[in-house]
Enzyme design. Structure first.
Site, PDB file in Angstrom:
ATOM      1  CB  CYS A  79      -6.540   4.094 -12.708  1.00  0.00           C
ATOM      2  SG  CYS A  79      -7.867   5.260 -12.315  1.00  0.00           S
ATOM      3  CG  HIS A 168      -9.665   0.699 -14.423  1.00  0.00           C
ATOM      4  ND1 HIS A 168      -8.816   0.237 -13.445  1.00  0.00           N
ATOM      5  CD2 HIS A 168     -10.191   1.845 -13.955  1.00  0.00           C
ATOM      6  CE1 HIS A 168      -8.842   1.062 -12.416  1.00  0.00           C
ATOM      7  NE2 HIS A 168      -9.666   2.057 -12.696  1.00  0.00           N
ATOM      8  CD  GLU A 170      -7.869  -3.034 -14.649  1.00  0.00           C
ATOM      9  OE1 GLU A 170      -8.024  -2.467 -13.549  1.00  0.00           O
ATOM     10  OE2 GLU A 170      -7.327  -2.469 -15.621  1.00  0.00           O
ATOM     11  CB  SER A 222     -14.680 -31.732  -0.383  1.00  0.00           C
ATOM     12  OG  SER A 222     -14.171 -30.983  -1.476  1.00  0.00           O
ATOM     13  CB  SER A 227     -10.152 -30.917  -2.275  1.00  0.00           C
ATOM     14  OG  SER A 227     -11.306 -31.573  -2.749  1.00  0.00           O
TER      15      SER A 227
END
Length: 510
Positions: A79, A168, A170, A222, A227
């Site tokens: 683009c 585009h 993607e 957590s 994590s």
């Protein structure tokens, strides 16, 4: 070293999608602002230029030295990137009478070109542009067009190939867009497509061993995906020199503290559970405001974590589950990198503890983190877990938080989440939870009048949490969950279902 693709970001809303498409093709890539300098080495295989909210004809439009780049590497402009390259070489780019937004039919004129190999002669693509390339520069070859614009794709050969796409590739609506990106990666750049979860784990563990050595790392755990995967990688590198702290703040889901501790121990991770429920309940008492609740819980978490950290001698490093969107969302397109957004850093720990960070996931997207977790053998109970807010059930209890209300909500939420899992619906939604409303209503149970709380069930579908739609759960399922909650949780006599989308609503109520 891993071969890579570099994406130069001109500010497009789709830049992350370009990176995800490259990663899905098993090629490593990085996003940097177009203005940031970078080194070209043997591992860099190609450059992709993103779109932009700018017009190439704006006085302050972003520019780069494309003629120097193409002498060293293949380049794909998307683009704005395509328009910028065409204008730089002498083409004509202007606002078009026939602008294109949304789906368009692309007609491939050079089906044997290496970029369009295997792409249908007529292919649906997604357009989003006000300017159009009206005339290509001398020496450029037209590869595709649409009914409304004369140039949808082009090619130029210098020392390396330069390609431009007006659409585009993607985005989801460009049906064969990922095929085109893969063609650029493999046919044009010569990428070997060997960047896999197993490859990532081997490289990362070796890098962590070298970086950390025999130093000690402390980490706030957590039970969340990021994590847990980060801790598992660090543990594979340094073993029991990783010290995990898992704090029970009293607003976790029912039995979650015990289950998560047990799972971490099965993984061999050195983790200490800290029961701080009473402290948290006492501090949030009398504070109905959601922002106040967040701040109290964040401050107390830091206090508890620091107290536990002081009990361990020789801690030098802080582990965190930072992932790639947290990094690139905090980088300015018009300047150098800035600090990672504060809400990501666990309770502000890096600022408080003055420890160097270890962030093994900072190059991965969320779905890639899950793939790595599965490769590591982490149980699905953790890997497939829905996102859960840091302040936990405290922001799903509207108004003041008390231990009694937490118990009510935990019991109702336990029924709802287990029902989603048992019915096979859990994996179809992005996030689900139960909200305890500060509302009591009249009900009838047997011959008795009741005056009890109302809960709202929430379930949304989403890709990234930025936007979300309410999940269209079956009526029979909702009826069964409502019936079970009302029959089994004394103190709740009414269940409602939230059918608000984001925007205008948010996923969480507070």
């Amino acid at each position: 070293m891993t071969e890579r693709i570099l994406i130069l970001d001109f500010g497009s809303q789709y830049t992350q999608l370009i990176a995800r498409s490259v990663r899905e093709a098993n090629v490593y890539c990085e996003i940097i602002p177009y203005s940031k300098s970078f080194e070209i080495d043997g591992n860099l295989k190609g450059i992709i230029l993103s779109g932009s909210p700018f017009s190439v004809n704006d006085q302050n439009a972003p520019v780069i030295g494309i003629k120097g780049l193409i002498k060293q590497l293949p380049v794909l402009g998307i683009c704005y990137g395509a328009q910028f390259m065409a204008k730089t070489y002498g083409g004509r780019v202007e606002k078009s009478d026939k602008r294109e937004y949304g789906r368009a039919g692309m007609q491939v004129l050079k089906p044997k070109d290496q970029l369009l190999e295997g792409v249908s002669i007529n292919s649906q693509v997604w357009m989003s542009h006000g300017d159009s390339i009206l005339e290509l520069p001398a020496g450029f070859e037209l590869l595709a067009k649409t009914d409304n614009i004369p140039v949808a794709a082009y090619k130029y050969e210098d020392e390396n190939a330069l390609y431009g796409l007006q659409f585009h590739p993607e985005v989801y609506h460009s049906v064969e867009g990922k095929k085109i990106i893969e063609n650029f990666l493999v046919n044009v750049c010569g990428c070997s497509r060997d960047w896999t979860p197993a490859h990532f784990i081997t490289d990362t563990v070796n890098e962590l061993k070298e970086k950390i050595g025999d130093r000690k790392v402390i980490m706030a755990l957590s039970g969340g995906v990021d994590s847990t995967v980060a801790a598992t990688l660090i543990h594979k590198a340094i073993g029991d020199n990783l010290f995990g702290i898992f704090v029970d703040n009293g607003v976790l889901r029912k039995n979650e503290f015990e289950k998560v501790i047990e799972t971490y121990k099965l993984l061999g991770i050195n983790v200490k559970g800290v029961d701080a429920k009473t402290l948290f309940y006492n501090e949030v008492k009398g504070h109905p405001d959601p922002e106040t609740k967040r701040k109290i819980i964040g401050r107390l978490f830091i206090d508890v974590f620091q107290d536990e950290a002081k009990k361990i001698e020789g801690i030098e490093l802080l582990g965190q589950g930072t992932i790639y969107p947290d990094v690139i969302e905090s980088v300015s397109v018009h300047g150098p990198s800035v600090t990672i957004k504060s809400h990501h850093n666990v309770g502000g720990l890096p600022e408080k503890m003055h420890l160097d960070l270890v962030e093994p996931l900072r190059s991965l997207f969320k779905d890639e983190v899950r793939k790595v977790g599965r490769e590591l053998g982490i149980p699905s109970i953790l890997i497939d877990r829905h996102p859960f807010p840091g302040p936990g059930l405290a922001i799903r209890i509207l108004g003041e938080v008390t231990e009694e209300k937490v118990k009510l909500l935990q019991d109702a939420d336990h029924i709802y989440i287990n029902a989603l899992k048992d019915s096979g619906l859990y994996a179809t939604v992005w996030q689900a939870g139960t909200i305890l409303l500060p509302v009591k209503s009249v009900g009838v149970m047997g011959d008795e009048r009741t005056y009890e709380f109302t809960v709202a069930l929430r379930a949304v579908t989403s890709v990234d949490g930025i936007t979300a739609d309410w999940a269209h759960l079956p009526y029979n399922f909702l009826a069964d969950v409502s019936n079970e909650i009302i029959n089994k949780v004394r103190g709740i006599n009414r269940v409602v279902y939230d059918i608000s989308s984001k925007p205008p609503a948010t996923i969480e109520w507070e």
